[in-house]
Design a protein around this motif. Structure first.
Motif, PDB file in Angstrom:
ATOM      1  N   THR A  85       0.801  -1.227   0.000  1.00 30.12           N
ATOM      2  CA  THR A  85       0.000   0.000   0.000  1.00 30.12           C
ATOM      3  C   THR A  85       0.835   1.278   0.000  1.00 30.12           C
ATOM      4  O   THR A  85       0.266   2.372   0.038  1.00 30.12           O
ATOM      5  CB  THR A  85      -0.928   0.024   1.224  1.00 30.12           C
ATOM      6  OG1 THR A  85      -0.137  -0.005   2.416  1.00 30.12           O
ATOM      7  CG2 THR A  85      -1.888  -1.159   1.218  1.00 30.12           C
ATOM      8  N   THR A  86       2.168   1.160  -0.045  1.00 28.51           N
ATOM      9  CA  THR A  86       3.003   2.364   0.038  1.00 28.51           C
ATOM     10  C   THR A  86       3.811   2.634  -1.225  1.00 28.51           C
ATOM     11  O   THR A  86       4.590   3.583  -1.261  1.00 28.51           O
ATOM     12  CB  THR A  86       3.985   2.266   1.223  1.00 28.51           C
ATOM     13  OG1 THR A  86       4.901   1.190   0.990  1.00 28.51           O
ATOM     14  CG2 THR A  86       3.251   2.059   2.533  1.00 28.51           C
ATOM     15  N   GLY A  87       3.640   1.824  -2.256  1.00 32.32           N
ATOM     16  CA  GLY A  87       4.373   2.039  -3.501  1.00 32.32           C
ATOM     17  C   GLY A  87       5.752   1.430  -3.529  1.00 32.32           C
ATOM     18  O   GLY A  87       6.564   1.771  -4.402  1.00 32.32           O
ATOM     19  N   ALA A  88       6.047   0.493  -2.628  1.00 35.62           N
ATOM     20  CA  ALA A  88       7.394  -0.079  -2.542  1.00 35.62           C
ATOM     21  C   ALA A  88       7.798  -0.822  -3.811  1.00 35.62           C
ATOM     22  O   ALA A  88       8.980  -0.905  -4.137  1.00 35.62           O
ATOM     23  CB  ALA A  88       7.492  -1.015  -1.340  1.00 35.62           C
ATOM     24  N   SER A  89       6.831  -1.397  -4.535  1.00 32.55           N
ATOM     25  CA  SER A  89       7.178  -2.160  -5.736  1.00 32.55           C
ATOM     26  C   SER A  89       6.916  -1.395  -7.029  1.00 32.55           C
ATOM     27  O   SER A  89       6.976  -1.966  -8.116  1.00 32.55           O
ATOM     28  CB  SER A  89       6.397  -3.479  -5.764  1.00 32.55           C
ATOM     29  OG  SER A  89       5.001  -3.241  -5.884  1.00 32.55           O
ATOM     30  N   VAL A  90       6.647  -0.094  -6.921  1.00 34.41           N
ATOM     31  CA  VAL A  90       6.425   0.723  -8.120  1.00 34.41           C
ATOM     32  C   VAL A  90       7.777   1.191  -8.658  1.00 34.41           C
ATOM     33  O   VAL A  90       8.539   1.851  -7.942  1.00 34.41           O
ATOM     34  CB  VAL A  90       5.531   1.938  -7.788  1.00 34.41           C
ATOM     35  CG1 VAL A  90       5.379   2.836  -9.011  1.00 34.41           C
ATOM     36  CG2 VAL A  90       4.158   1.469  -7.312  1.00 34.41           C
ATOM     37  N   PRO A  91       8.115   0.868  -9.919  1.00 33.54           N
ATOM     38  CA  PRO A  91       9.440   1.189 -10.466  1.00 33.54           C
ATOM     39  C   PRO A  91       9.544   2.645 -10.921  1.00 33.54           C
ATOM     40  O   PRO A  91       9.544   2.949 -12.114  1.00 33.54           O
ATOM     41  CB  PRO A  91       9.566   0.216 -11.645  1.00 33.54           C
ATOM     42  CG  PRO A  91       8.157  -0.005 -12.102  1.00 33.54           C
ATOM     43  CD  PRO A  91       7.306   0.066 -10.860  1.00 33.54           C
ATOM     44  N   VAL A  92       9.670   3.547  -9.971  1.00 30.42           N
ATOM     45  CA  VAL A  92       9.605   4.977 -10.281  1.00 30.42           C
ATOM     46  C   VAL A  92      10.765   5.469 -11.147  1.00 30.42           C
ATOM     47  O   VAL A  92      10.677   6.534 -11.747  1.00 30.42           O
ATOM     48  CB  VAL A  92       9.556   5.820  -8.987  1.00 30.42           C
ATOM     49  CG1 VAL A  92       8.212   5.681  -8.334  1.00 30.42           C
ATOM     50  CG2 VAL A  92      10.681   5.450  -8.039  1.00 30.42           C
ATOM     51  N   LYS A  93      11.832   4.718 -11.214  1.00 25.90           N
ATOM     52  CA  LYS A  93      12.967   5.097 -12.054  1.00 25.90           C
ATOM     53  C   LYS A  93      13.023   4.291 -13.345  1.00 25.90           C
ATOM     54  O   LYS A  93      14.037   4.290 -14.055  1.00 25.90           O
ATOM     55  CB  LYS A  93      14.283   4.912 -11.278  1.00 25.90           C
ATOM     56  CG  LYS A  93      14.379   5.686  -9.972  1.00 25.90           C
ATOM     57  CD  LYS A  93      14.406   7.176 -10.204  1.00 25.90           C
ATOM     58  CE  LYS A  93      14.611   7.922  -8.891  1.00 25.90           C
ATOM     59  NZ  LYS A  93      14.616   9.390  -9.070  1.00 25.90           N
ATOM     60  N   GLY A  94      11.931   3.570 -13.654  1.00 23.29           N
ATOM     61  CA  GLY A  94      11.938   2.747 -14.855  1.00 23.29           C
ATOM     62  C   GLY A  94      12.862   1.559 -14.695  1.00 23.29           C
ATOM     63  O   GLY A  94      12.930   0.930 -13.642  1.00 23.29           O
ATOM     64  N   GLY A  95      13.599   1.240 -15.749  1.00 19.55           N
ATOM     65  CA  GLY A  95      14.555   0.148 -15.686  1.00 19.55           C
ATOM     66  C   GLY A  95      13.891  -1.218 -15.725  1.00 19.55           C
ATOM     67  O   GLY A  95      12.912  -1.426 -16.449  1.00 19.55           O
ATOM     68  N   LEU A  96      14.395  -2.146 -14.905  1.00 18.12           N
ATOM     69  CA  LEU A  96      13.969  -3.545 -14.922  1.00 18.12           C
ATOM     70  C   LEU A  96      13.158  -3.884 -13.681  1.00 18.12           C
ATOM     71  O   LEU A  96      13.573  -3.595 -12.559  1.00 18.12           O
ATOM     72  CB  LEU A  96      15.202  -4.458 -14.977  1.00 18.12           C
ATOM     73  CG  LEU A  96      14.925  -5.967 -14.954  1.00 18.12           C
ATOM     74  CD1 LEU A  96      14.435  -6.446 -16.310  1.00 18.12           C
ATOM     75  CD2 LEU A  96      16.181  -6.733 -14.546  1.00 18.12           C
ATOM     76  N   CYS A  97      12.018  -4.506 -13.888  1.00 20.72           N
ATOM     77  CA  CYS A  97      11.239  -5.071 -12.791  1.00 20.72           C
ATOM     78  C   CYS A  97      11.455  -6.575 -12.785  1.00 20.72           C
ATOM     79  O   CYS A  97      11.343  -7.223 -13.833  1.00 20.72           O
ATOM     80  CB  CYS A  97       9.756  -4.739 -12.973  1.00 20.72           C
ATOM     81  SG  CYS A  97       8.657  -5.579 -11.823  1.00 20.72           S
ATOM     82  N   ILE A  98      11.773  -7.142 -11.633  1.00 16.07           N
ATOM     83  CA  ILE A  98      11.920  -8.593 -11.507  1.00 16.07           C
ATOM     84  C   ILE A  98      10.673  -9.137 -10.833  1.00 16.07           C
ATOM     85  O   ILE A  98      10.380  -8.810  -9.684  1.00 16.07           O
ATOM     86  CB  ILE A  98      13.168  -8.981 -10.692  1.00 16.07           C
ATOM     87  CG1 ILE A  98      14.436  -8.523 -11.397  1.00 16.07           C
ATOM     88  CG2 ILE A  98      13.204 -10.493 -10.478  1.00 16.07           C
ATOM     89  CD1 ILE A  98      15.713  -8.881 -10.661  1.00 16.07           C
ATOM     90  N   SER A  99       9.920  -9.957 -11.553  1.00 15.73           N
ATOM     91  CA  SER A  99       8.752 -10.632 -10.999  1.00 15.73           C
ATOM     92  C   SER A  99       9.148 -12.051 -10.601  1.00 15.73           C
ATOM     93  O   SER A  99       9.876 -12.730 -11.332  1.00 15.73           O
ATOM     94  CB  SER A  99       7.625 -10.677 -12.035  1.00 15.73           C
ATOM     95  OG  SER A  99       6.617 -11.571 -11.618  1.00 15.73           O
ATOM     96  N   PHE A 100       8.621 -12.500  -9.466  1.00 21.18           N
ATOM     97  CA  PHE A 100       8.954 -13.834  -8.964  1.00 21.18           C
ATOM     98  C   PHE A 100       7.825 -14.831  -9.197  1.00 21.18           C
ATOM     99  O   PHE A 100       7.743 -15.851  -8.518  1.00 21.18           O
ATOM    100  CB  PHE A 100       9.308 -13.755  -7.476  1.00 21.18           C
ATOM    101  CG  PHE A 100      10.516 -12.917  -7.211  1.00 21.18           C
ATOM    102  CD1 PHE A 100      11.786 -13.439  -7.348  1.00 21.18           C
ATOM    103  CD2 PHE A 100      10.386 -11.580  -6.864  1.00 21.18           C
ATOM    104  CE1 PHE A 100      12.907 -12.659  -7.132  1.00 21.18           C
ATOM    105  CE2 PHE A 100      11.498 -10.787  -6.644  1.00 21.18           C
ATOM    106  CZ  PHE A 100      12.760 -11.321  -6.776  1.00 21.18           C
ATOM    107  N   ALA A 101       6.995 -14.543 -10.187  1.00 19.87           N
ATOM    108  CA  ALA A 101       5.840 -15.404 -10.462  1.00 19.87           C
ATOM    109  C   ALA A 101       6.237 -16.838 -10.775  1.00 19.87           C
ATOM    110  O   ALA A 101       5.488 -17.788 -10.494  1.00 19.87           O
ATOM    111  CB  ALA A 101       5.022 -14.821 -11.615  1.00 19.87           C
ATOM    112  N   ARG A 102       7.436 -17.039 -11.356  1.00 23.56           N
ATOM    113  CA  ARG A 102       7.883 -18.393 -11.717  1.00 23.56           C
ATOM    114  C   ARG A 102       8.724 -19.039 -10.607  1.00 23.56           C
ATOM    115  O   ARG A 102       9.003 -20.235 -10.674  1.00 23.56           O
ATOM    116  CB  ARG A 102       8.683 -18.352 -13.016  1.00 23.56           C
ATOM    117  CG  ARG A 102       7.862 -17.890 -14.212  1.00 23.56           C
ATOM    118  CD  ARG A 102       8.727 -17.741 -15.463  1.00 23.56           C
ATOM    119  NE  ARG A 102       9.225 -19.022 -15.928  1.00 23.56           N
ATOM    120  CZ  ARG A 102      10.500 -19.268 -16.240  1.00 23.56           C
ATOM    121  NH1 ARG A 102      11.426 -18.327 -16.095  1.00 23.56           N
ATOM    122  NH2 ARG A 102      10.873 -20.460 -16.669  1.00 23.56           N
TER     123      ARG A 102
END
Length: 466
Positions: A85-102
């Motif tokens: 709820t605080t935006g901790a996972s929002v990539p505000v600088k762009g770049g690469l997001c790592i998802s752990f779905a797999r």
């Protein structure tokens, strides 16, 4: 919406994509806006789209990815289920997001050592479901436990309703596998019951919101599963009566596993969900849950009823699992009901106070509500002092600047010996207020720790500390 804030030429982006694809495979690197946009939002309502989304399967893939990103000095943002709820996972600088779905496997459960080893993408509720097969228990239960991930819980230091008796996520993390920004893979903590070699890096990583390293494996502590549960609700004419009832439980030697409350406005909002009629004098809802062996439960359940009644409560005891679920539905219906009220803006704060200061703080909130033009709906974990203060408003109704209101709220919480965040973390939304609690010297020390782990500032930049 911020799109690709880490903006390079399309040629360079394609070249980097090729290097990432060589590690992940083409199907596990997302590059189109249609695919990446949904990885740029979380429950805070903030959004910023990453340039790439990686879907790794192994720690070695993550290590190789981080080596590239460190060389490129490209921002990396880890992401669980996006329930924060605080935006901790929002990539505000762009770049690469790592998802752990797999990376979503429970690797082992050891009923002798009382441990579970999990990948970060495991849904939190599944850990306890699997532990139940061995008559074991994983107590932490954030409200989003049916869809949030253990990696997200570790990164934010998640709590939950059962924290009053059992503690929060950090109390169950025995060890971690972490990938540092230069690609180095380290292990912290132990699987043994004891271990005091070196600094406690495990506790440092828990709650660090992905700013120090990427968690790739979690060793969790499990405990024997309680034999039974007793669930009791009380309806009180005054908030002070409900607070006194909770205090009375502790003074009677009863440690409930949950003690949840709804204030008057929130109770009215969800009163239709209660299995009993809400009368005019019913102003506060208190939900108490006990667990333990069946013999002691019978006695502690009776004592709990007596304490609640002694403090003016109308008491309802859940006679079976169906009635227990009905009572919990009242508590869990709050957030959906708040969304239906139609306000243009909703902010949820989660201050935590010493129990003895709850009444004073709630009285302060009444004054702040009156002076601000904001509607406060307050509920949460009264047993451990963790209050969810929901601010609902239309911008045209504000009498004060919003940040001024939030700062006053947080300053009062800290002045009473509390904290500005009990379980939601800092992320983006609470970052402007962190100085209220930490002070300059502590902030300088923590910024120095960040530089030691991540000298190029590629890991979740823009979060916690600027």
């Amino acid at each position: 919406m911020a799109i690709g804030l880490f903006d390079k030429s399309q040629r360079e982006k394609k070249a980097r994509a090729r290097e990432l694809i060589a590690i992940l495979g083409e199907e596990n690197l997302l590059t189109s806006l249609v695919d990446t946009a949904c990885y740029g939002i979380d429950a805070s309502g903030l959004e910023a789209t990453p340039d790439f989304v990686a879907l790794p399967k192994t720690v070695n893939e993550i290590s190789a990815i981080l080596k590239l990103c460190n060389r490129w000095e490209m921002p990396v943002t880890p992401r669980g289920a996006g329930s924060g709820t605080t935006g901790a996972s929002v990539p505000v600088k762009g770049g690469l997001c790592i998802s752990f779905a797999r990376m979503n496997r429970i690797l082992s459960i050891d009923p002798v050592e009382l441990t579970a080893v999990c990948e970060p993408g495991v849904i939190t509720a599944k850990i306890d479901e699997e532990a139940k097969r061995f008559n074991l228990f994983y107590p932490p239960d954030p409200a989003s436990l049916n869809f949030c991930t253990i990696g997200g819980n570790v990164n934010t230091g998640a709590g939950g309703a059962r924290a009053i008796k059992y503690g929060v996520t950090k109390d169950y993390v025995k060890g971690l596998e972490v990938c540092l920004p230069d690609g180095t893979i380290i292990k912290t903590g132990t699987e043994t019951s004891k271990g005091v070699v070196g600094y406690d890096l495990t506790r440092l990583f828990v709650g660090s919101e992905g700013t120090l390293g990427i968690v790739t494996k979690v060793i969790l502590r499990l405990i024997p599963r309680p034999e039974g549960i007793v669930t009791i609700c009380g309806l009180f004419p005054r908030m002070e009566d409900a607070i006194n009832a909770v205090t009375g439980l502790f003074l009677s030697g009863i440690l409930p596993r949950c003690a949840e409350f709804l204030d008057e406005k929130t109770l009215k909002l969800v009163s239709g969900e209660l299995p009993i009629e809400v009368l005019d004098q019913d102003r506060v809802f208190l939900l108490v849950e006990l667990d333990g062996d069946r013999e002691s439960l019978f006695l502690s359940g009776k004592r709990t009823e007596e304490v609640l009644k002694k403090n003016g409560g109308r008491v309802l005891l859940a006679r079976d699992e169906r009635e227990r679920r009905l009572l919990w539905k009242v508590r869990r219906s709050v957030s959906p009901y708040l969304k239906r009220l139609g306000f243009s803006k909703k902010i949820s704060e989660d201050v935590c106070l010493p129990r003895k200061e709850i009444s004073s703080f709630l009285n302060f909130l009444k004054e702040l509500e009156r002076d601000s033009g904001i509607n406060f709906f307050i509920f949460g974990h009264i047993g451990d002092g963790n209050l969810h203060v929901n601010l609902l408003f239309n911008k045209e109704d504000l009498k004060k600047e919003l940040n001024e209101v939030i700062r006053e709220l947080m300053q009062r919480a800290v002045s009473l010996g509390g904290t500005i965040s009990g379980e939601h973390g800092i992320g983006l939304l609470k970052m402007p207020f962190i100085d209220i609690e930490l002070g300059k010297r502590v902030m300088d020390i923590e910024k120095g720790i960040k530089k030691v782990f991540d000298p190029k500032n590629i890991l979740n930049p823009g979060k916690v500390f600027v």
